[in-house]
Motif scaffolding. Sequence first.
Motif, short mmCIF file in Angstrom:
data_model
loop_
_atom_site.label_atom_id
_atom_site.label_comp_id
_atom_site.label_asym_id
_atom_site.label_seq_id
_atom_site.Cartn_x
_atom_site.Cartn_y
_atom_site.Cartn_z
N ARG A 103 -9.06 1.70 2.81
CA ARG A 103 -7.74 0.98 2.06
C ARG A 103 -6.74 1.83 2.40
O ARG A 103 -5.59 1.10 2.55
CB ARG A 103 -8.21 1.11 0.66
CG ARG A 103 -7.03 0.48 -0.24
CD ARG A 103 -7.40 0.59 -1.69
NE ARG A 103 -6.21 0.15 -2.45
CZ ARG A 103 -5.71 -1.32 -2.45
NH1 ARG A 103 -6.45 -2.16 -1.79
NH2 ARG A 103 -4.73 -1.58 -3.40
N TRP A 104 -6.76 2.99 2.03
CA TRP A 104 -5.32 3.67 2.05
C TRP A 104 -4.81 4.01 3.30
O TRP A 104 -5.45 4.20 4.50
CB TRP A 104 -5.29 4.93 1.13
CG TRP A 104 -5.72 4.63 -0.13
CD1 TRP A 104 -6.97 4.80 -0.83
CD2 TRP A 104 -4.97 4.08 -1.07
NE1 TRP A 104 -6.85 4.51 -2.03
CE2 TRP A 104 -5.45 3.84 -2.36
CE3 TRP A 104 -3.49 3.67 -1.01
CZ2 TRP A 104 -4.82 3.30 -3.30
CZ3 TRP A 104 -3.01 3.10 -2.21
CH2 TRP A 104 -3.68 2.72 -3.42
N ARG B 249 0.94 -1.14 -0.09
CA ARG B 249 0.17 -0.03 0.02
C ARG B 249 0.88 1.24 0.03
O ARG B 249 0.54 2.29 -0.68
CB ARG B 249 -0.83 -0.01 1.34
CG ARG B 249 -2.24 0.60 1.10
CD ARG B 249 -3.15 -0.06 0.09
NE ARG B 249 -3.26 -1.52 0.57
CZ ARG B 249 -4.08 -2.04 1.42
NH1 ARG B 249 -5.15 -1.41 2.04
NH2 ARG B 249 -4.17 -3.28 1.31
N GLN C 245 0.48 4.29 -2.71
CA GLN C 245 0.14 5.43 -2.38
C GLN C 245 0.80 6.35 -3.07
O GLN C 245 1.86 6.54 -2.74
CB GLN C 245 -0.46 5.53 -0.78
CG GLN C 245 -1.06 6.53 -0.36
CD GLN C 245 -1.59 6.32 1.07
OE1 GLN C 245 -1.60 5.20 1.35
NE2 GLN C 245 -2.04 7.43 1.46
#
Lengths: 381, 178
Positions: free
Chosen positions: A122-123, A109, A113
Amino acid sequence: MFTSFLFHLRAEGIPVGTGEWLSFLEALRRGLATSLTELYPLGRALLCRTEADFDRYDLAFAAAFEGAALSDELRSQLAQWLERRVDPQGERSEPELADEELWRAFLERLAEQREEHNGGDRWIGTGGTSPFGHGGRGARGIRVGGSAGGRAAVSVALERRWESYRNDRTLNVRDLEVALRTLRKLVREGRHELDLDGTIRKTCDNAGEIEIVEQRARRNQVHLVLLMDAGGSMAPHHESVSRLFSAAERTKIFKSFTAYSFHNCVYGWLYRDIEQLDRVRAEEVLSGLTPHHRLIFVGDASMAPYELFNAFSWPGQGTGMTGLDWLQRFRARCPASVWINPDPLRYWDHPTVRAIEATFPMFELTVSGLHQAVQKLRAPV
Amino acid sequence: MSLGSQGSCLGRPSLPSRSLLASFSSGEVTVWRQVGGASRRGPTRGCRLYLSLPSLLHDELVGDGRIQGVRLQRGGFEALLNQAVLDEHAPSLYPCEQSWRLATRFAPVSIRWIQDMDRRGRPLSRQVPLLSLRPAALRQLSEQWIASIEGWRGGPAPALRPYPAPPTLLARLVGRNP
């Protein structure tokens, strides 16, 4: 990631058992640590059995997680994104990720990102139910920012504040004194003193009428003889051997304490002061030994083989006996004797060290080594 | 240079004398070893060095073993002798038998006196040394003291001469307290 942590712990010599490791994983599964900063004390509490393991734990922790720490650039960028706190929103979710998967997902991630992201699931950011970031409602995840920084725990580990608690490091005088104080063989032969327990017992037996009971004070019967290798390859160990000498002299619990020096091995003479050549015949020292004497040889035991195995002598010391003969005689005369070696164990694979180790129980000059040596000296012979 | 190791009768040695004989030049000593193949003396973790080639041929070599001549610097050869512990108990050297046992167990080099032989395998009236090196001594030898190694392909054995070792060392090697 966590498996490698286990290997680092074991490589450092921390005896982590299966039960402890499963407890640690269970704690992670329950979300008790969501950042390295929380992981550090959690792991230490669950995986270290004594404070002597703390320093090794720090080393293992730093080795395992330093690579997982964020770069300064990334950290500052993340910190900016996380500055603005967003109210939690959304429903609490239970990410079905195992611990290692969680870390892998976090790193993926992080690589993906490209911008600040708050809320959502999610982030990496604040709020929301994402397992990454801080201030959100994720049941478990990896905390980034907030009160916990990704690198803080590693920094703490690298400070090595627990180094002095290790029991395999070289000794200081205090450690030595503590170890030597356990070398006792107490016999009642001192002046009379009050026996409090006996007095209470007798007084009770007398229906409260006071009856004073006295007994002789206990005195240590142990005579300690310290025989230290001096010069040559022992030069690097001069300080630690001096500390041992100081501790033995300061302890004052022995019936007598005598120290002699020799070079490499005992031959015909022992030195009370090797620089002043103040010496005494080894034969004389041998004949003065009694069952109450305890011998501690200190030396690296490493020398040219002929010095130990063949009848070798320094000028003026010729006796026709080998160094090994002399050591055997000391051992036979005084079975309660040990050899303390200031060299680390990895240097012991040398013919003369092995031969001396076969003659005397040999221990490292460390806290645990000296404790083991004293245990050996205390054992009935 | 020869020293009778045992008792004598009417001034004559009744048993083979022990002689430190070697083939040497001003700077080097040649010793012999077997490489590969089986050995009459059995396997060894280190290395056995013979000073007398016929002894090696008749004492150890069987089958397809090869013979190497190893030229050592004299300093290295003498260092080996200095480290060597006699493989039989000599009370005058080791008053305490336990010490001797420990010494043979851990010493990097041990020395055994074996019957010397002539080229036809007939025993001679003297004993020559066989040096057994443990791996540590062999490593030291190979790193510091070997001048050259050559395979031996037959031919006459080089002549042996008394090696001029210090008398105290010689006495110790044959089992006498110098």
